[in-house]
Design a protein around this motif. Structure first.
Motif, PDB file in Angstrom:
ATOM      1  N   VAL A  97       1.068  -1.154   0.584  1.00 49.09           N
ATOM      2  CA  VAL A  97      -0.108   0.030   0.172  1.00 49.09           C
ATOM      3  C   VAL A  97       1.314   1.199   0.257  1.00 49.09           C
ATOM      4  CG1 VAL A  97      -1.356   1.476   1.347  1.00 49.09           C
ATOM      5  CG2 VAL A  97      -2.010  -1.079   1.076  1.00 49.09           C
ATOM      6  N   ASP A  98       1.213   1.294   0.694  1.00 52.53           N
ATOM      7  CA  ASP A  98       2.650   2.628   0.255  1.00 52.53           C
ATOM      8  C   ASP A  98       3.775   2.417  -0.179  1.00 52.53           C
ATOM      9  OD1 ASP A  98       0.610   3.532   2.738  1.00 52.53           O
ATOM     10  OD2 ASP A  98       2.187   2.169   4.503  1.00 52.53           O
ATOM     11  N   ALA A  99       3.761   1.608  -0.634  1.00 51.84           N
ATOM     12  CA  ALA A  99       5.388   1.105  -1.564  1.00 51.84           C
ATOM     13  C   ALA A  99       4.979   1.618  -2.582  1.00 51.84           C
ATOM     14  CB  ALA A  99       5.683  -0.004  -2.330  1.00 51.84           C
ATOM     15  N   GLU A 100       6.509   2.922  -3.120  1.00 47.11           N
ATOM     16  CA  GLU A 100       6.633   3.849  -4.731  1.00 47.11           C
ATOM     17  C   GLU A 100       6.429   2.664  -5.618  1.00 47.11           C
ATOM     18  OE1 GLU A 100       7.084   7.356  -3.898  1.00 47.11           O
ATOM     19  OE2 GLU A 100       6.915   7.347  -1.786  1.00 47.11           O
ATOM     20  N   ASP A 101       7.057   1.841  -5.191  1.00 46.79           N
ATOM     21  CA  ASP A 101       7.119   0.955  -6.898  1.00 46.79           C
ATOM     22  C   ASP A 101       6.383  -0.613  -6.104  1.00 46.79           C
ATOM     23  OD1 ASP A 101       8.873   0.146  -6.440  1.00 46.79           O
ATOM     24  OD2 ASP A 101       9.913   1.958  -7.623  1.00 46.79           O
ATOM     25  N   GLY A 102       6.997  -1.292  -7.470  1.00 46.87           N
ATOM     26  CA  GLY A 102       6.565  -2.809  -7.334  1.00 46.87           C
ATOM     27  C   GLY A 102       5.196  -3.120  -7.323  1.00 46.87           C
ATOM     28  N   ARG A 103       4.923  -2.590  -8.177  1.00 44.66           N
ATOM     29  CA  ARG A 103       3.082  -3.370  -6.998  1.00 44.66           C
ATOM     30  C   ARG A 103       2.677  -4.043  -8.975  1.00 44.66           C
ATOM     31  NH1 ARG A 103       2.161   2.137  -5.048  1.00 44.66           N
ATOM     32  NH2 ARG A 103       1.873   2.665  -6.443  1.00 44.66           N
ATOM     33  N   GLY A 104       2.666  -4.038 -10.170  1.00 47.46           N
ATOM     34  CA  GLY A 104       2.925  -3.557 -10.906  1.00 47.46           C
ATOM     35  C   GLY A 104       2.418  -5.449 -11.404  1.00 47.46           C
ATOM     36  N   LEU A 105       2.585  -6.331 -11.570  1.00 48.79           N
ATOM     37  CA  LEU A 105       2.475  -7.513 -10.940  1.00 48.79           C
ATOM     38  C   LEU A 105       1.781  -8.457  -9.472  1.00 48.79           C
ATOM     39  CD1 LEU A 105       5.546 -10.000 -11.835  1.00 48.79           C
ATOM     40  CD2 LEU A 105       4.001  -9.471 -13.854  1.00 48.79           C
ATOM     41  N   ALA A 106       1.837  -7.547  -8.793  1.00 54.11           N
ATOM     42  CA  ALA A 106       0.898  -7.181  -7.697  1.00 54.11           C
ATOM     43  C   ALA A 106      -0.666  -6.481  -8.377  1.00 54.11           C
ATOM     44  CB  ALA A 106       1.012  -6.487  -6.324  1.00 54.11           C
ATOM     45  N   LEU A 107      -0.591  -5.645  -8.457  1.00 55.23           N
ATOM     46  CA  LEU A 107      -2.195  -5.840  -9.281  1.00 55.23           C
ATOM     47  C   LEU A 107      -2.440  -7.013 -10.868  1.00 55.23           C
ATOM     48  CD1 LEU A 107      -1.405  -2.169  -9.788  1.00 55.23           C
ATOM     49  CD2 LEU A 107      -3.530  -3.297  -8.418  1.00 55.23           C
ATOM     50  N   VAL A 108      -1.302  -7.316 -11.322  1.00 53.85           N
ATOM     51  CA  VAL A 108      -1.959  -7.746 -12.191  1.00 53.85           C
ATOM     52  C   VAL A 108      -2.282  -9.487 -11.290  1.00 53.85           C
ATOM     53  CG1 VAL A 108      -1.548  -9.729 -14.096  1.00 53.85           C
ATOM     54  CG2 VAL A 108      -0.528  -6.947 -13.632  1.00 53.85           C
ATOM     55  N   LYS A 109      -1.791  -9.485 -10.227  1.00 50.40           N
ATOM     56  CA  LYS A 109      -2.244 -10.910  -9.905  1.00 50.40           C
ATOM     57  C   LYS A 109      -3.839 -10.607  -9.118  1.00 50.40           C
ATOM     58  CE  LYS A 109      -0.945 -13.575  -6.055  1.00 50.40           C
ATOM     59  NZ  LYS A 109      -0.001 -13.502  -4.952  1.00 50.40           N
ATOM     60  N   ALA A 110      -4.177  -9.818  -8.551  1.00 49.19           N
ATOM     61  CA  ALA A 110      -5.190  -9.504  -7.808  1.00 49.19           C
ATOM     62  C   ALA A 110      -6.207  -9.405  -8.740  1.00 49.19           C
ATOM     63  CB  ALA A 110      -5.058  -8.115  -6.875  1.00 49.19           C
ATOM     64  N   CYS A 111      -6.152  -8.898  -9.878  1.00 50.01           N
ATOM     65  CA  CYS A 111      -7.364  -8.024 -10.733  1.00 50.01           C
ATOM     66  C   CYS A 111      -7.461  -8.836 -12.100  1.00 50.01           C
ATOM     67  CB  CYS A 111      -7.114  -6.939 -11.096  1.00 50.01           C
ATOM     68  SG  CYS A 111      -6.783  -5.756 -10.333  1.00 50.01           S
ATOM     69  N   ALA A 112      -6.122  -9.599 -12.090  1.00 40.32           N
ATOM     70  CA  ALA A 112      -6.930 -11.130 -13.187  1.00 40.32           C
ATOM     71  C   ALA A 112      -7.302 -12.411 -12.965  1.00 40.32           C
ATOM     72  CB  ALA A 112      -5.646 -11.894 -13.469  1.00 40.32           C
ATOM     73  N   ASP A 113      -7.929 -13.158 -13.697  1.00 38.66           N
ATOM     74  CA  ASP A 113      -8.214 -15.044 -13.019  1.00 38.66           C
ATOM     75  C   ASP A 113      -7.380 -15.151 -13.214  1.00 38.66           C
ATOM     76  OD1 ASP A 113     -11.137 -14.148 -13.433  1.00 38.66           O
ATOM     77  OD2 ASP A 113     -11.278 -14.147 -15.379  1.00 38.66           O
ATOM     78  N   VAL A 114      -5.881 -15.702 -13.805  1.00 43.54           N
ATOM     79  CA  VAL A 114      -4.838 -16.135 -13.960  1.00 43.54           C
ATOM     80  C   VAL A 114      -4.140 -15.328 -14.834  1.00 43.54           C
ATOM     81  CG1 VAL A 114      -5.006 -17.615 -15.237  1.00 43.54           C
ATOM     82  CG2 VAL A 114      -4.193 -17.947 -13.958  1.00 43.54           C
ATOM     83  N   TRP A 115      -2.624 -15.843 -14.230  1.00 48.04           N
ATOM     84  CA  TRP A 115      -1.483 -15.074 -14.916  1.00 48.04           C
ATOM     85  C   TRP A 115      -0.443 -16.139 -14.607  1.00 48.04           C
ATOM     86  CZ3 TRP A 115       3.493 -13.212 -13.476  1.00 48.04           C
ATOM     87  CH2 TRP A 115       3.505 -13.740 -11.858  1.00 48.04           C
ATOM     88  N   GLY A 116       0.359 -15.677 -15.631  1.00 50.92           N
ATOM     89  CA  GLY A 116       1.909 -16.512 -15.565  1.00 50.92           C
ATOM     90  C   GLY A 116       2.719 -16.015 -16.486  1.00 50.92           C
ATOM     91  N   TRP A 117       3.872 -16.611 -16.375  1.00 52.25           N
ATOM     92  CA  TRP A 117       5.402 -16.048 -17.446  1.00 52.25           C
ATOM     93  C   TRP A 117       5.822 -17.323 -17.691  1.00 52.25           C
ATOM     94  CZ3 TRP A 117      10.339 -17.043 -17.678  1.00 52.25           C
ATOM     95  CH2 TRP A 117      10.846 -17.281 -17.057  1.00 52.25           C
ATOM     96  N   GLN A 118       6.595 -17.463 -19.263  1.00 52.46           N
ATOM     97  CA  GLN A 118       7.046 -18.310 -19.594  1.00 52.46           C
ATOM     98  C   GLN A 118       8.193 -17.862 -20.440  1.00 52.46           C
ATOM     99  OE1 GLN A 118       3.667 -19.480 -22.334  1.00 52.46           O
ATOM    100  NE2 GLN A 118       4.525 -19.594 -23.589  1.00 52.46           N
ATOM    101  N   PRO A 119       9.518 -19.106 -20.713  1.00 52.52           N
ATOM    102  CA  PRO A 119      10.486 -18.150 -21.363  1.00 52.52           C
ATOM    103  C   PRO A 119       9.941 -17.773 -23.286  1.00 52.52           C
ATOM    104  CG  PRO A 119      11.290 -20.379 -20.452  1.00 52.52           C
ATOM    105  CD  PRO A 119       9.805 -19.853 -19.629  1.00 52.52           C
TER     106      PRO A 119
END
Length: 137
Positions: A97-119
């Motif tokens: 909540v008080d972070a200046e940055d680093g919320r991007g993937l946390a927002l994705v995780k919270a708002c999407a039904d599912v997320w992931g990554w692959q090489p």
């Protein structure tokens, strides 16, 4: 349901390593969703695409690609970038909540039904593809 909503489709937008590309991707995504009768997904989809593309542009040195795909009631939004390193696992959004940055993937995780990554390799370049999905109920 709009008549074209049942038909699968996919768009890819190649972008340079330029922070202005984030706005272009967001506006292009809204137009795509509007044209396909999926405007109800636009606000959340824009947020997710913004975070994925911003990470690709701000944390890598090469070009990136926004990819949007619709199939069987699922909207998949993804960003390819040239850095093969995996993304940092997101923390819980409440702890940022008080972070200046680093919320991007946390927002994705919270708002999407599912997320992931692959090489991934694209045009002979190694990299990664970070994606998320929104399902239509």
């Amino acid at each position: 349901m709009p008549e074209n909503e049942a038909e699968p489709w996919e768009y890819s937008l190649s972008i340079p390593n330029d922070p202005r590309a984030v706005t272009i991707c967001r506006r292009t995504l809204r137009l795509i969703l509007t044209m396909h009768g999926l405007i109800r997904l636009a606000d959340t989809a824009e947020l997710l695409a913004t975070e994925l593309v911003a990470n690709a542009v701000l944390h890598t040195k090469g070009p990136a690609v926004l990819r949007v795909r619709w199939s069987a009631g699922v909207l998949r939004i993804g960003a390819w970038d040239a850095d093969p390193e995996p993304p940092e696992p997101p923390e819980e959004l409440a702890s940022l909540v008080d972070a200046e940055d680093g919320r991007g993937l946390a927002l994705v995780k919270a708002c999407a039904d599912v997320w992931g990554w692959q090489p991934l390799a694209r045009l002979g370049n190694r990299g990664k593809y970070v994606w998320c999905e929104l399902r239509v109920a």
